[in-house]
Scaffold this motif. Structure first.
Motif, mmCIF file in Angstrom:
data_model
loop_
_atom_site.group_PDB
_atom_site.id
_atom_site.type_symbol
_atom_site.label_atom_id
_atom_site.label_comp_id
_atom_site.label_asym_id
_atom_site.label_seq_id
_atom_site.Cartn_x
_atom_site.Cartn_y
_atom_site.Cartn_z
ATOM 1 N N GLU A 8 0.817 -1.216 0.000
ATOM 2 C CA GLU A 8 0.000 0.000 0.000
ATOM 3 C C GLU A 8 0.854 1.271 0.000
ATOM 4 O O GLU A 8 0.319 2.370 0.016
ATOM 5 N N MET A 9 2.171 1.112 -0.003
ATOM 6 C CA MET A 9 3.055 2.280 0.065
ATOM 7 C C MET A 9 3.237 2.936 -1.289
ATOM 8 O O MET A 9 3.295 2.260 -2.312
ATOM 9 N N SER A 10 3.380 4.244 -1.248
ATOM 10 C CA SER A 10 3.771 4.967 -2.454
ATOM 11 C C SER A 10 5.256 4.715 -2.675
ATOM 12 O O SER A 10 5.957 4.208 -1.784
ATOM 13 N N PHE A 11 5.742 5.108 -3.847
ATOM 14 C CA PHE A 11 7.169 4.979 -4.125
ATOM 15 C C PHE A 11 7.986 5.721 -3.066
ATOM 16 O O PHE A 11 8.961 5.200 -2.526
ATOM 17 N N GLU A 12 7.567 6.942 -2.752
ATOM 18 C CA GLU A 12 8.310 7.773 -1.814
ATOM 19 C C GLU A 12 8.332 7.158 -0.411
ATOM 20 O O GLU A 12 9.378 7.177 0.260
ATOM 21 N N GLN A 13 7.214 6.609 0.019
ATOM 22 C CA GLN A 13 7.167 5.969 1.332
ATOM 23 C C GLN A 13 8.088 4.751 1.379
ATOM 24 O O GLN A 13 8.836 4.566 2.343
ATOM 25 N N ALA A 14 8.016 3.922 0.342
ATOM 26 C CA ALA A 14 8.842 2.720 0.299
ATOM 27 C C ALA A 14 10.315 3.074 0.246
ATOM 28 O O ALA A 14 11.147 2.456 0.931
ATOM 29 N N MET A 15 10.677 4.082 -0.531
ATOM 30 C CA MET A 15 12.078 4.484 -0.638
ATOM 31 C C MET A 15 12.593 5.019 0.699
ATOM 32 O O MET A 15 13.699 4.682 1.128
#
Length: 80
Positions: A8-15
């Motif tokens: 459920e994470m956005s790219f920015e959250q995951a990074m």
């Protein structure tokens, strides 16, 4: 680590979380079992980032420009 499921994470959250995980592993101040858990989480986060980048690349590739450089013929990418 956050409680947000990786899926459920956005790219920015995951990074951002991947950077925190790598930082913890690099410091080496984590117990072995915790290191294994962190490594597994990091692998999931890395895959999520790769998948989100691929989605973005596919969306960009689907944009066609006319002679004036204006987007035209936008075709939805299947599954996005």
């Amino acid at each position: 680590m956050t409680d947000t499921p990786v899926s459920e994470m956005s790219f920015e959250q995951a990074m951002a979380e991947l950077e925190r995980v790598v930082g913890q592993l690099e410091r080496g101040d984590v117990a072995l079992e915790a290191s294994i858990t962190l490594y597994e989480r990091g692998a999931e986060l890395k895959k999520r980032c790769e998948d989100k980048l691929k989605e973005a690349e596919e969306k960009v590739a689907a944009i066609k420009l006319d002679g004036d450089g204006n987007p035209t013929g936008l075709t939805p990418v299947e599954g996005l």
